[in-house]
Design a protein around this motif. Structure first.
Motif, PDB file in Angstrom:
ATOM      1  N   GLY A  47       6.308  44.122 -19.469  1.00 45.26           N
ATOM      2  CA  GLY A  47       7.233  44.206 -20.584  1.00 45.26           C
ATOM      3  C   GLY A  47       8.581  44.784 -20.158  1.00 45.26           C
ATOM      4  O   GLY A  47       9.571  44.437 -20.510  1.00 45.26           O
ATOM      5  N   SER A  80      11.125  41.896 -18.244  1.00 48.13           N
ATOM      6  CA  SER A  80      12.126  41.606 -19.173  1.00 48.13           C
ATOM      7  C   SER A  80      13.585  42.062 -18.484  1.00 48.13           C
ATOM      8  O   SER A  80      14.671  41.248 -18.670  1.00 48.13           O
ATOM      9  CB  SER A  80      12.186  42.437 -20.458  1.00 48.13           C
ATOM     10  N   SER A 127      16.390  39.296 -17.770  1.00 46.81           N
ATOM     11  CA  SER A 127      17.714  39.250 -18.299  1.00 46.81           C
ATOM     12  C   SER A 127      18.675  39.479 -17.200  1.00 46.81           C
ATOM     13  O   SER A 127      19.790  39.296 -17.303  1.00 46.81           O
ATOM     14  CB  SER A 127      17.786  40.436 -19.467  1.00 46.81           C
ATOM     15  N   SER A 154       8.897  36.328 -13.829  1.00 45.30           N
ATOM     16  CA  SER A 154      10.341  36.764 -14.757  1.00 45.30           C
ATOM     17  C   SER A 154      11.416  36.056 -13.865  1.00 45.30           C
ATOM     18  O   SER A 154      12.562  35.880 -14.740  1.00 45.30           O
ATOM     19  CB  SER A 154      10.194  38.474 -14.614  1.00 45.30           C
ATOM     20  N   SER A 191      14.242  36.173 -21.308  1.00 45.66           N
ATOM     21  CA  SER A 191      13.442  37.432 -21.228  1.00 45.66           C
ATOM     22  C   SER A 191      12.273  37.374 -22.025  1.00 45.66           C
ATOM     23  O   SER A 191      11.000  37.840 -21.447  1.00 45.66           O
ATOM     24  CB  SER A 191      14.197  38.641 -21.606  1.00 45.66           C
ATOM     25  N   THR A 192      12.035  36.878 -23.182  1.00 45.20           N
ATOM     26  CA  THR A 192      10.848  37.048 -23.952  1.00 45.20           C
ATOM     27  C   THR A 192       9.848  36.035 -23.188  1.00 45.20           C
ATOM     28  O   THR A 192       8.676  36.507 -23.243  1.00 45.20           O
ATOM     29  CB  THR A 192      11.160  36.423 -25.268  1.00 45.20           C
ATOM     30  N   VAL A 207       8.138  37.740 -20.320  1.00 51.03           N
ATOM     31  CA  VAL A 207       7.268  38.767 -20.722  1.00 51.03           C
ATOM     32  C   VAL A 207       5.917  38.122 -21.203  1.00 51.03           C
ATOM     33  O   VAL A 207       4.699  38.495 -20.458  1.00 51.03           O
ATOM     34  CB  VAL A 207       7.753  39.781 -21.702  1.00 51.03           C
TER      35      VAL A 207
END
Length: 246
Positions: free
Chosen positions: A98, A102, A106, A204, A222-223, A226
């Motif tokens: 997380g 993320s 991002s 990621s 980003s979501t 995760v």
């Protein structure tokens, strides 16, 4: 079909990531920076979670020991085993998915939508290797230290919670920590950690690198990073447990 296409794109991405670097000195500098960003900056949250996680494990174990036939040292034994085998490597890795995942998605996603990655490609730089490889090396190298740190703090948290509450003595808890200890448990935990570190960074990076659109799409990537990192970690945890412990 879309899942097969995504897996193919992921495999192609990883092939580019592990291609020969152009300048090793640049990659070394970026790797040191990523160790600080990915690893050292995560030490605080790992420490807080580990202390309370160990305390809760020990207290719950003590509260569920209703049978007088169970010796008090069982509290220390279960706290150690649960922490080393599962809680530190898996739960902390999910938390790091997380935090770190993320951030990676991002960062790379923002570079993608602002065309910074296109600029690197125009300059002849392998953008995937340049951006992702140092992160993978940093995570696989440093995450095991974080997990060992987590194990120690978790056991300390369990020790102080039960001894201060009078649920076990110092001697009983320490005897349980030492009882039936196998060094292979540490190896198992660190192997899992390295695999999880690779999963977090690579998955990621995949979602960040293939972001399309604008700022809202970066948030979506980003979501997704995760969510999918967590799912793949749980699947890998099951497979590794079957392969190593069974």
């Amino acid at each position: 079909m879309s899942y097969i296409t995504s897996i193919g794109k992921y495999v192609g991405m990883m092939r580019e990531v592990f291609s020969k670097p152009e300048r090793f000195k640049v990659y070394y500098t970026r790797t040191i920076a990523e160790i600080n960003s990915i690893g050292i900056n995560s030490a605080g949250i790992v420490a807080i979670l580990s202390v309370f996680m160990g305390a809760v494990i020990a207290l719950q174990t003590a509260s569920n020991m209703d049978s007088p036939l169970l010796p008090k040292y069982t509290i220390g034994y279960i706290t150690r085993s649960s922490t080393i085998l599962e809680f530190s490597p898996t739960i902390i890795s999910l938390i790091l998915a997380g935090k770190v995942g993320s951030n990676i998605a991002s960062e790379i996603g923002t570079m993608k939508v602002t065309e910074q990655i296109d600029a690197l490609e125009i300059m002849g730089v392998n953008s995937l290797s340049f951006l992702v490889l140092p992160k993978i090396i940093a995570a696989v190298f440093f995450f095991p230290f974080l997990i060992i740190f987590s194990m120690g703090l978790s056991i300390l948290g369990g020790y102080y919670s039960v001894t201060s509450a009078g649920l076990a003595s110092h001697e009983e808890f320490v005897f349980g920590l030492r009882a039936f200890f196998k060094s292979s448990d540490i190896v198992y935990a660190l192997v899992k950690t390295c695999v999880f570190a690779f999963i977090i960074v690579s998955v990621s990076s995949y979602f960040g690198y293939y972001t399309k659109g604008g700022a809202l799409d970066v948030g979506t990537s980003s979501t997704q990073a995760v969510v999918w990192s967590s799912i793949v970690i749980l699947m890998a945890n099951f497979v590794l447990t079957q392969l190593i412990l069974m």
